[in-house]
Design a protein around this motif. Structure first.
Motif, short mmCIF file in Angstrom:
data_model
loop_
_atom_site.label_atom_id
_atom_site.label_comp_id
_atom_site.label_asym_id
_atom_site.label_seq_id
_atom_site.Cartn_x
_atom_site.Cartn_y
_atom_site.Cartn_z
N MET A 230 3.89 0.71 1.93
CA MET A 230 5.29 1.14 1.73
C MET A 230 5.32 2.59 1.25
SD MET A 230 7.21 -2.08 -0.09
CE MET A 230 8.84 -1.32 -0.15
N ARG B 77 8.71 3.52 -3.82
CA ARG B 77 9.11 2.24 -3.25
C ARG B 77 10.40 1.75 -3.92
NH1 ARG B 77 3.89 -1.44 -3.99
NH2 ARG B 77 4.46 -1.03 -6.16
N LEU C 260 1.64 -4.55 -0.08
CA LEU C 260 2.77 -3.61 -0.11
C LEU C 260 2.29 -2.16 -0.19
CD1 LEU C 260 5.00 -5.60 -2.67
CD2 LEU C 260 4.98 -5.76 -0.18
#
Ligand code: A3P
Length: 314
Positions: free
Chosen positions: A119, A123, A116
């Motif tokens: 991102m 976030r 992740l």
């Protein structure tokens, strides 16, 4: 079980209490009910997700008005979200589900360790798990949690319409209302028991109000501007002008979202659910049109019993 999640053995599954909810097996793990397909992602997210201090989490039990906040929070966080130009509004092309991805329904659904890092910051995430089952880093970092809840009677009615509409699209008939109601009163439903879920966040929000903002759908409907200002300040993005509040409210309104092409004809690629099912009547007290006086009394009694002494009521 999905073989990419070897952490749940069939032995463990066989040891967990099991019930059927809307024709699908649900297992009680750590006091809460999960479809078998959700257990692995919930466990993986709990073990592997690493929160950052500026992450924002939207958490809730099902059918509490989360879709409204899935639209509002990204719009507040987007510097352009409160401006007049509508042309680059992400809501024009995306259902709110896409703007705040779910840990267990999307990001960890098929991958126990998703990357992740790409991102953009801050976030934005959402999760349906109760407070005790959140990843430890979410609890212990400085990231913010927004929780939304709603009168359990309206939650039940919303769930009833949503689940039956969805299961009918995949060829299953509706579940009898009295059976679904019994199940809800006993706390047996996806990510339930509802009352325990609400209490878990309520208690933590009293202990750490700077960490968890506890919102009610009814307050948002009654006094949306006041609630939006509170939310924006909590997120560190206070509104400068009244027009900005109005802009965000209009952009995220049920009336607008319902009519957008993406929401009328799109289908959630993760769950196979038509997006239009997320937008129904959006009113307070729709239970009066759907359940009997006897059912109302029964559920109110469960609510009183569960919330007694907590300072919470509906
Ligand atoms: P009803 O079924 O009572 O109409 P969730 O988003 O958590 O799944 O909850 C669904 C409920 O939120 C539904 O309630 C739906 O109509 C309502 N809802 C969805 N988008 C909304 C919005 N923009 N404003 C107000 N309510 C909304």
């Amino acid at each position: 079980m999905d073989s990419s999640f070897p952490n749940i053995s069939s032995t463990l599954l066989g040891e967990l209490p099991k019930e059927t909810w809307w024709a699908s097996d649900h297992y009680n793990w750590e006091g809460f009910w999960f479809a078998s397909s959700r257990l692995s992602p919930v466990m993986a997210a709990r073990s592997n997700f690493q929160a950052s201090n500026d992450d924002v989490f939207l958490t809730s039990s099902i059918k509490t008005g989360t879709t409204w906040l899935k639209a509002i929070i990204p719009t507040i966080m987007n510097p352009k979200g409160r401006k007049n130009d509508d042309t680059d509004d992400p809501l024009l092309k995306h259902h709110p589900n896409d703007l705040m991805p779910s840990l267990e329904l999307q990001l960890f659904k098929d991958n126990p360790n998703p990357d992740l890092t790409a991102m953009p910051s801050p976030r934005l995430f959402r999760s349906l798990v109760p407070y005790p089952l959140l990843p430890e880093s979410v609890k212990n970092s400085a990231c913010k949690i927004v929780y939304i809840t709603r009168d359990p009677k309206d939650v039940f009615v919303s769930m009833w319409h949503f689940m039956n509409s969805w299961t009918c699209t995949i060829g299953q008939g509706p579940w009898k209302m009295n059976e679904a109601f019994e199940s809800f009163c006993r706390g047996v439903h996806a990510f339930g028991p509802f009352h325990d879920h609400v209490l878990s966040y309520w208690k933590e929000s009293l202990r750490r109000p700077e960490k968890i903002l506890f919102l009610r759908y009814e307050d948002l409907k009654k006094d949306p501007k006041v609630q939006l200002k509170k939310l924006a300040s909590f997120l560190g993005r206070p509104f400068a002008k009244e027009e900005e509040v109005e802009k965000v409210l209009w952009r995220c309104s049920l009336e607008r979202l319902k009519t957008l092409e993406v929401n009328q004809n799109g289908v959630d690629p993760w769950l196979g659910i038509p997006y239009k099912l997320y937008f129904r009547r959006g009113i307070v007290g729709d239970w009066e049109n759907n359940i009997t006086e006897e059912m109302k009394e029964r559920l109110d009694q469960v609510t009183r019993m569960k919330f007694e002494g907590s300072g919470l009521d509906f």
